[in-house]
Design an enzyme around this catalytic site. Structure first.
Site, PDB file in Angstrom:
ATOM      1  N   ASP A   1     -11.725   7.339   6.417  1.00 15.05           N
ATOM      2  CA  ASP A   1     -11.238   6.120   6.394  1.00 15.05           C
ATOM      3  C   ASP A   1     -10.426   6.258   7.911  1.00 15.05           C
ATOM      4  OD1 ASP A   1      -9.798   3.748   6.076  1.00 15.05           O
ATOM      5  OD2 ASP A   1      -7.954   4.673   4.850  1.00 15.05           O
TER       6      ASP A   1
ATOM      7  N   ASP B   1      -7.757  -4.277   9.756  1.00  9.90           N
ATOM      8  CA  ASP B   1      -6.912  -2.951   9.454  1.00  9.90           C
ATOM      9  C   ASP B   1      -7.739  -1.816  10.366  1.00  9.90           C
ATOM     10  OD1 ASP B   1      -5.120  -1.003   9.051  1.00  9.90           O
ATOM     11  OD2 ASP B   1      -5.517  -1.006   6.697  1.00  9.90           O
TER      12      ASP B   1
ATOM     13  N   HIS C   1      -8.844  -5.953   4.069  1.00  7.31           N
ATOM     14  CA  HIS C   1      -8.515  -5.364   5.179  1.00  7.31           C
ATOM     15  C   HIS C   1      -9.985  -5.063   5.719  1.00  7.31           C
ATOM     16  CE1 HIS C   1      -4.034  -3.653   5.017  1.00  7.31           C
ATOM     17  NE2 HIS C   1      -4.274  -4.988   5.157  1.00  7.31           N
TER      18      HIS C   1
ATOM     19  N   LYS D   1      -6.888   2.718  -2.585  1.00  5.47           N
ATOM     20  CA  LYS D   1      -7.504   3.687  -1.988  1.00  5.47           C
ATOM     21  C   LYS D   1      -8.273   4.557  -2.635  1.00  5.47           C
ATOM     22  CE  LYS D   1      -6.275   6.032   2.323  1.00  5.47           C
ATOM     23  NZ  LYS D   1      -5.433   5.944   3.502  1.00  5.47           N
TER      24      LYS D   1
ATOM     25  N   ASP E   1      -9.719  -2.873   0.846  1.00  2.21           N
ATOM     26  CA  ASP E   1      -9.765  -2.134   2.354  1.00  2.21           C
ATOM     27  C   ASP E   1     -11.349  -1.541   2.605  1.00  2.21           C
ATOM     28  OD1 ASP E   1      -9.983  -0.240   4.466  1.00  2.21           O
ATOM     29  OD2 ASP E   1      -7.787  -0.793   4.785  1.00  2.21           O
TER      30      ASP E   1
ATOM     31  N   GLU F   1      -3.194  -3.051  -2.644  1.00  2.00           N
ATOM     32  CA  GLU F   1      -4.192  -2.364  -1.960  1.00  2.00           C
ATOM     33  C   GLU F   1      -4.454  -1.026  -2.409  1.00  2.00           C
ATOM     34  OE1 GLU F   1      -3.622  -1.736   2.330  1.00  2.00           O
ATOM     35  OE2 GLU F   1      -5.548  -1.081   2.743  1.00  2.00           O
TER      36      GLU F   1
ATOM     37  N   HIS G   1     -11.744   2.171   2.126  1.00  2.00           N
ATOM     38  CA  HIS G   1     -10.913   2.699   0.807  1.00  2.00           C
ATOM     39  C   HIS G   1     -11.951   3.120  -0.304  1.00  2.00           C
ATOM     40  CE1 HIS G   1      -6.717   1.791   2.193  1.00  2.00           C
ATOM     41  NE2 HIS G   1      -7.415   2.346   3.316  1.00  2.00           N
TER      42      HIS G   1
ATOM     43  N   TRP H   1       0.674  -1.151  -0.135  1.00  2.25           N
ATOM     44  CA  TRP H   1      -0.060   0.143  -0.079  1.00  2.25           C
ATOM     45  C   TRP H   1       0.885   1.358   0.001  1.00  2.25           C
ATOM     46  CZ3 TRP H   1      -0.508   3.949   3.810  1.00  2.25           C
ATOM     47  CH2 TRP H   1      -1.245   4.982   3.405  1.00  2.25           C
TER      48      TRP H   1
ATOM     49  N   ASP I   1     -10.387   3.979  10.151  1.00  3.20           N
ATOM     50  CA  ASP I   1      -9.877   2.697  11.007  1.00  3.20           C
ATOM     51  C   ASP I   1     -10.355   2.674  12.334  1.00  3.20           C
ATOM     52  OD1 ASP I   1      -8.110   1.780   8.856  1.00  3.20           O
ATOM     53  OD2 ASP I   1      -7.294   3.568   8.812  1.00  3.20           O
TER      54      ASP I   1
HETATM   55  C1  RNT Z   1      -3.993   2.855   4.809  1.00  3.50           C
HETATM   56  C2  RNT Z   1      -4.244   1.415   4.541  1.00  3.50           C
HETATM   57  C3  RNT Z   1      -3.103   0.482   4.866  1.00  3.50           C
HETATM   58  C4  RNT Z   1      -2.530   0.937   6.476  1.00  3.50           C
HETATM   59  C5  RNT Z   1      -1.809  -0.279   7.117  1.00  3.50           C
HETATM   60  C6  RNT Z   1      -0.968   0.496   8.280  1.00  3.50           C
HETATM   61  O1  RNT Z   1      -4.944   3.446   4.431  1.00  3.50           O
HETATM   62  O2  RNT Z   1      -5.325   0.886   4.948  1.00  3.50           O
HETATM   63  O3  RNT Z   1      -3.335  -0.770   4.812  1.00  3.50           O
HETATM   64  O4  RNT Z   1      -3.694   1.106   7.322  1.00  3.50           O
HETATM   65  O5  RNT Z   1      -0.672  -0.695   6.079  1.00  3.50           O
HETATM   66 ZN    ZN Z   2      -5.596  -1.254   4.843  1.00  3.58          ZN
END
Ligand code: RNT
Ligand code: ZN
Length: 418
Positions: A293, A325, A285, A227, A258, A225, A261, A184, A295
């Site tokens: 985003d 994640d 993720h 985004k 993810d 990955e 994302h 990523w 998390d």
């Molecule tokens: C960031 C991505 C990525 C990170 C991790 C720490 O937006 O989601 O995966 O969160 O690699």
């Molecule tokens: Zn991620």
């Protein structure tokens, strides 16, 4: 009624619909979740010359007790894993290398810097996954890495990714479980680009170079990955969804989706079936975006259940690689792991306890009334009694009893970290 008796009663409810709960629990036990190590220290890592978290992501909060050393992080992971039913994997980032107090540049990391992690994982029968860390670094300070117009910077990150794949291969060989190495990058622009193609062309070329060396897929699987945007990269993201889905498909590597994302009304649960028709495997993720985003720790909400249903009813438990994640620094971090990972497993159990074949038949018959009615009724079937029993037979605390363990650990261990 004790847990076993409640289980037996619940089991017979599901049996009426042809659901063999004992078999479900056997299947569930085989599922491995890739638990991300970075919830334990707010994505800090152990580099000697560490930089602040960058790349347009953020861990907010200052709950005391975050892990400061590899030993502390592993101890915290041990605690969390002891409260989560099943055998899982741990997902590492390059910044979790152990270099004996030496400065080791990211393009020079080697398997030996992860031997403590491997030993630890081996003793516990855990698998390891890996990620190059392409942020929180001076060479990522303008937010451009593998797509940077400056070739020296691109080459640095290319070398880092190559080194990362070798570490993935090492994990796979040592642990006898395939490592997923996920790339990523934060690359993007805050404002309207004058050239969208150029950065994507450079990213494509960088990836081609990174993937040049053949590594046995038995040991390491590569994935990318995408985004939609990040803080400071609001207008344009180089590694967009279209970019990576096409790249992965053409180059026979995996796409990683993810859940934070995408645009706010877009859901990953709807994407899984589309990916499965074209790819042997797809990686996730699982995260919880709140307004962005962010998390957040994943909760047992509709989208989590929908994702689990898509994996289960498409018979894809061995094709969807489930990674987590999230990183919340405002609550006890061991609790965060425990809540999120238990929820993921619980969601899979929920999905396995649905009359999936029946619901599909109803849909094909055009009987949408019964489809909706049954879906709704199953929401209040006694799944909790099955879950409690599953925890019990896997020797982890039942219901909220795990919280006592976390509080004790906080008192005895976390609160002493100053
Ligand atoms: C960031 C991505 C990525 C990170 C991790 C720490 O937006 O989601 O995966 O969160 O690699
Ligand atoms: Zn991620």
């Amino acid at each position: 009624m004790n847990i076993k008796e409640k289980y037996e009663a619940a089991k017979s409810e599901y049996a009426k619909w042809g659901i063999d709960v004992d078999k479900v629990l056997e299947e569930l036990k085989k599922v491995k979740i890739s638990v991300h190590c970075w919830q334990g220290d707010d994505v800090t890592g152990f580099e000697k010359n560490k930089e602040a978290l960058s790349g347009g992501i953020a861990a907010t909060g200052n709950y005391p007790g975050k892990a400061r050393t590899p030993e502390e992080l592993r101890s915290d992971l041990d605690k969390a894993l002891s409260l989560i039913p099943g055998k899982h994997k741990v997902n590492l980032h390059a910044i979790y290398a152990e270099t004996n107090g030496e400065v080791v540049e990211r393009d020079e990391i080697k398997p030996e810097h992860f031997k403590n992690w491997v030993e630890w994982a081996k003793e516990r029968g855990l698998g390891l996954d890996f990620n190059p860390t392409i942020f929180s670094h001076p060479k990522a300070s303008d937010g451009l890495t593998l797509s940077n117009p400056n070739k020296e910077i691109r080459d640095f990150w290319i070398r880092h990714c190559k080194a990362s794949r070798k570490i993935g291969e090492y994990f796979g060989k040592e642990l006898g479980q395939t490592c997923l190495t996920n790339i990523w990058i934060p690359d993007g622009y805050k404002d309207i680009p004058a050239d969208r193609l150029g950065p994507r062309q450079r990213l494509k070329d960088s990836l081609d170079e990174i993937l040049k060396e053949d590594i046995d897929k038995k040991y390491n699987l590569d994935c990318v990955e995408s985004k939609v945007f990040g803080l400071g990269a609001e207008a344009y993201t180089v590694g967009s969804s279209e970019f990576y889905i096409n790249y992965a498909a053409k180059n026979n590597i995996l796409s990683l989706l993810d859940t934070g994302h995408y645009h706010p009304t877009e859901v990953v649960s709807d994407k899984i079936s589309a990916m499965l028709l074209f790819d042997e495997k797809v990686a996730l993720h699982v995260s919880r975006p709140v307004r962005w985003d962010s998390d957040h720790v994943i909760v047992f909400d509709d989208e989590l259940k929908e994702i689990a249903k898509e994996i289960v009813r498409n018979d894809a438990l061995d094709r969807v690689i489930i990674g987590l994640d999230f990183f919340d620094a405002s609550i006890n971090r061991v609790a965060a792991w425990t809540i999120g990972t238990r929820n993921m497993i619980k969601a899979l159990l929920f999905a396995m306890l649905m009359p999936n074949k029946k619901l599909k038949d109803l849909q094909d018959e055009g009987n949408f009334t019964e489809r909706l009615a049954l879906m709704e009724e199953f929401k209040t079937y006694p799944m909790g009694d099955i879950w409690n029993y599953y925890c019990e037979i896997n020797n982890v605390p039942v219901k909220e009893n795990w919280l006592r363990e976390v509080k004790k650990y906080e008192e005895e261990v976390l609160s002493k970290r100053k």
